[in-house]
Design a protein around this motif. Structure first.
Motif, PDB file in Angstrom:
ATOM      1  N   MET A 316       0.838  -1.197   0.000  1.00  0.00           N
ATOM      2  CA  MET A 316       0.000   0.000   0.000  1.00  0.00           C
ATOM      3  C   MET A 316       0.876   1.251   0.000  1.00  0.00           C
ATOM      4  N   VAL A 317       1.936   1.234   0.803  1.00  0.00           N
ATOM      5  CA  VAL A 317       2.850   2.362   0.873  1.00  0.00           C
ATOM      6  C   VAL A 317       3.453   2.608  -0.508  1.00  0.00           C
ATOM      7  N   PHE A 318       3.824   1.525  -1.159  1.00  0.00           N
ATOM      8  CA  PHE A 318       4.437   1.627  -2.474  1.00  0.00           C
ATOM      9  C   PHE A 318       3.466   2.246  -3.480  1.00  0.00           C
ATOM     10  N   THR A 319       2.230   1.742  -3.465  1.00  0.00           N
ATOM     11  CA  THR A 319       1.217   2.251  -4.395  1.00  0.00           C
ATOM     12  C   THR A 319       0.941   3.729  -4.145  1.00  0.00           C
ATOM     13  N   LEU A 320       0.808   4.076  -2.867  1.00  0.00           N
ATOM     14  CA  LEU A 320       0.562   5.483  -2.519  1.00  0.00           C
ATOM     15  C   LEU A 320       1.706   6.354  -3.003  1.00  0.00           C
ATOM     16  N   GLY A 321       2.937   5.866  -2.775  1.00  0.00           N
ATOM     17  CA  GLY A 321       4.128   6.598  -3.203  1.00  0.00           C
ATOM     18  C   GLY A 321       4.095   6.860  -4.699  1.00  0.00           C
ATOM     19  N   GLU A 322       3.670   5.846  -5.442  1.00  0.00           N
ATOM     20  CA  GLU A 322       3.607   5.994  -6.904  1.00  0.00           C
ATOM     21  C   GLU A 322       2.595   7.059  -7.310  1.00  0.00           C
ATOM     22  N   ILE A 323       1.447   7.059  -6.605  1.00  0.00           N
ATOM     23  CA  ILE A 323       0.411   8.058  -6.910  1.00  0.00           C
ATOM     24  C   ILE A 323       0.969   9.464  -6.675  1.00  0.00           C
ATOM     25  N   VAL A 324       1.674   9.627  -5.553  1.00  0.00           N
ATOM     26  CA  VAL A 324       2.241  10.939  -5.228  1.00  0.00           C
ATOM     27  C   VAL A 324       3.215  11.384  -6.308  1.00  0.00           C
ATOM     28  N   GLU A 325       4.052  10.458  -6.744  1.00  0.00           N
ATOM     29  CA  GLU A 325       5.039  10.788  -7.770  1.00  0.00           C
ATOM     30  C   GLU A 325       4.376  11.319  -9.035  1.00  0.00           C
ATOM     31  N   THR A 326       3.370  10.558  -9.512  1.00  0.00           N
ATOM     32  CA  THR A 326       2.701  10.952 -10.738  1.00  0.00           C
ATOM     33  C   THR A 326       2.075  12.320 -10.562  1.00  0.00           C
ATOM     34  N   ARG A 327       1.462  12.501  -9.417  1.00  0.00           N
ATOM     35  CA  ARG A 327       0.726  13.722  -9.126  1.00  0.00           C
ATOM     36  C   ARG A 327       1.667  14.929  -9.058  1.00  0.00           C
ATOM     37  N   SER A 328       2.813  14.778  -8.417  1.00  0.00           N
ATOM     38  CA  SER A 328       3.667  15.939  -8.201  1.00  0.00           C
ATOM     39  C   SER A 328       4.780  16.013  -9.240  1.00  0.00           C
ATOM     40  N   GLU A 330       7.253  14.439  -9.540  1.00  0.00           N
ATOM     41  CA  GLU A 330       8.580  14.170  -9.020  1.00  0.00           C
ATOM     42  C   GLU A 330       8.895  12.753  -9.442  1.00  0.00           C
ATOM     43  N   THR A 331      10.139  12.460  -9.668  1.00  0.00           N
ATOM     44  CA  THR A 331      10.431  11.099 -10.105  1.00  0.00           C
ATOM     45  C   THR A 331      10.429  10.149  -8.918  1.00  0.00           C
ATOM     46  N   GLY A 332      10.193   8.894  -9.223  1.00  0.00           N
ATOM     47  CA  GLY A 332      10.252   7.867  -8.181  1.00  0.00           C
ATOM     48  C   GLY A 332      11.648   7.742  -7.620  1.00  0.00           C
ATOM     49  N   TYR A 333      12.615   8.240  -8.380  1.00  0.00           N
ATOM     50  CA  TYR A 333      13.997   8.120  -7.908  1.00  0.00           C
ATOM     51  C   TYR A 333      14.243   8.989  -6.679  1.00  0.00           C
ATOM     52  N   HIS A 334      13.548  10.122  -6.630  1.00  0.00           N
ATOM     53  CA  HIS A 334      13.707  10.999  -5.466  1.00  0.00           C
ATOM     54  C   HIS A 334      13.301  10.263  -4.189  1.00  0.00           C
TER      55      HIS A 334
END
Ligand SMILES: [Fe+2]
Ligand SMILES: [Fe+2]
Length: 510
Positions: A316-328, A330-334
């Motif tokens: 769930m944390v991973f999925t949420l993180g991905e949503i945030v990345e797309t939204r902002s 910012e790359t997932g690398y950050h």
């Protein structure tokens, strides 16, 4: 006085044996007799029904003192009483020191014998009660320890160790049943070659497999005479052993689920062999091991359930993180780099590996609140107006509010991090204006990791900073924006940090 207690009388003189038998039978006891120590020992080995042992001292083949010594090894709860004449009174006293409970003088006095038997029975009852109490206490301690272990590997090791200790055995193993219920895998062992670990055996052709399939414990005193498993005896070098199943608690799902047959009832099998004193395993050992196995099975299920919950959280944390990345944008690398930096810093700050790991998993959610910030502000190129910046600032409290309801370790940590990663050590940060160590260590660490990483990458509103310029800023802000101790730890770990930066580089712009 319970009259079903069995008494063994040992004397080389038949008159004495008969006299004692008469006296004791009249008192309602079941009496057996033997003419010498060797024969008596055989009888004790054959059955453990004797409660009191009356023995002469001087006898051919094996004397009374040796008999007592040997008998106590086989039947520790047996109460020995020596029969002696005045001539050998000193030897009788010596026998008491050797483990005899009492002595009676020949020629016999009826009341003296009755008294000796009555004392011996009372003593036997008390010592049995003590032993039982001790056993229950020990088993309770074991079950308490078992329940407190969180890792499956440690749990299995502890269970095997406790089982071997409780039944005084030197070799043993714990075999895990595979999810499809077809094979068993050696998960942990003692006294077996290390290279056997992780090896698999078929349920059909192994003793553990028989136990798992039958859902039944197995006590074997001599495998050569045991028709159930003697065909598989090539697997063993010992003749006596105990195997007990670790049984899953029946769940209501079992009754309704068509997959029932696919879910194995037994999740593991505990095997022990080779008694330290070379004797064979008893019903009592079987009972103890079954109790240990019961507790172990429940604990194993709990550990696995917890692991599933944590896996679900991680996902769930991973999925949420991905949503945030797309939204902002910012790359997932950050977030990946921030997670890794945070773990390195946490360990160097002295946090436990478990806490550092929680921090690593939770830190990607530090900006989760940004999902609530309008796109126009979040991705605005160039400088923000003060009003827009105030809106951006709400992301930390918003992130906290989103995550705070969760009871899980990782999401609770994520909530704290989301809320506190913009707090400043001197107290001028947001949203709460917390100061110094009032800011959670997770917040202080992610703050350093996040700023370090964000400055080094290009964003719609800024260029990437050179490394030297970033490091200078950290020196300047030591004790102001950042916790001075964490800044020191950061500089101490700079090589690891830079290695992570190289390992997860920003993708090239298209
Ligand atoms: Fe943030
Ligand atoms: Fe960030």
């Amino acid at each position: 006085m319970p009259k079903e207690d069995c008494i063994l009388v040992v004397d080389d003189e038949v008159v004495i044996r008969e006299l004692m038998s008469d006296i004791l039978t009249d008192e309602g006891f079941t009496v057996f007799s033997a003419p010498n120590g060797r024969k008596a020992l055989e009888m004790i080995r054959e059955t453990n029904k004797f409660v009191v042992l009356f023995t002469d001292i001087m006898m051919p083949e094996m004397d009374g003192i040796e008999l007592i010594r040997e008998a106590r090894k086989v039947a520790p709860s047996l109460v020995p009483i020596v029969m002696t004449g005045y001539a050998t009174l000193e030897t009788a006293r010596a026998a008491v020191k050797e483990g005899a409970y009492d002595y009676v003088l020949k020629p016999f006095n009826l009341s003296e014998i009755k008294m000796a038997v009555s004392n011996a029975l009372e003593r036997s009852r008390l010592s049995n009660e003590n032993a039982r109490l001790l056993e229950i206490t020990e088993l309770f301690n074991i079950s308490e320890s078992i329940a407190s272990i969180r890792s499956e590997e440690k749990l299995l090791e502890f269970v095997l160790g406790a089982a071997l200790e409780k039944v005084q055995a030197t070799r043993g193993s714990l075999m895990l049943v595979s999810a499809d219920g077809r094979t068993l895998e050696l998960a942990t062992c003692t006294g077996l070659p290390e290279n056997l670990l992780r090896t698999k055996v078929d349920l059909e052709s192994s003793i553990s497999g028989w136990v798992a399939k039958q859902v039944q414990p197995l006590l074997v005193q001599d495998i050569r005479t045991n028709p159930t498993v003697d065909k598989m005896s090539w697997q063993l070098t010992e003749n006596s052993f105990v195997s007990v199943p670790l049984e899953r608690k029946a769940s209501p799902i079992d009754e309704t689920n068509i997959m029932e047959s696919a879910i194995p009832r037994v999740i593991a099998v505990l095997n022990v062999t080779e008694k330290r004193d070379g004797t064979t395993f008893t019903e009592r050992d079987l009972k103890i091991l079954s109790i240990v196995a019961n507790h172990a099975a429940a604990a194993l299920e709990n550990v696995r359930l917890l692991r599933d919950v944590e896996d679900a959280q991680r996902e769930m944390v991973f999925t949420l993180g991905e949503i945030v990345e797309t939204r902002s944008r910012e790359t997932g690398y950050h977030v990946k780099r921030v997670a890794e930096y945070s773990k390195v810093l946490a360990l160097k700050c002295g946090l436990s590996l478990a806490d550092a790991e929680v921090l690593r998993m939770a830190s990607p959610l530090h900006d989760v609140g940004k999902v609530g910030i309008p796109d126009a502000i979040l991705n605005k190129p160039g400088k923000l107006t003060p009003e827009e910046f105030e809106i951006i600032k709400t992301h930390s409290q918003m992130g906290y509010d989103m995550l705070k309801v969760s009871k899980g370790r990782i999401l609770q940590a994520a909530a704290i991090i989301a809320q506190q990663h913009h707090e400043k050590f001197e107290g001028s940060g947001y949203p709460l204006g917390l100061k110094g160590k009032d800011i959670h260590i997770f917040g202080r660490i992610v703050c350093v990791a996040d700023v370090f990483d964000a400055l080094g990458v290009k964003r719609v509103y800024k260029e990437a900073w050179e490394l030297d310029r970033i490091l200078d800023l950290f020196k300047q802000e030591r004790g102001k924006h950042f916790d001075p101790e964490i800044v020191d730890v950061f500089f101490d770990s700079i090589e690891d940090i830079l290695q992570i930066r190289t390992a997860f580089p920003e993708p090239l712009e298209d």
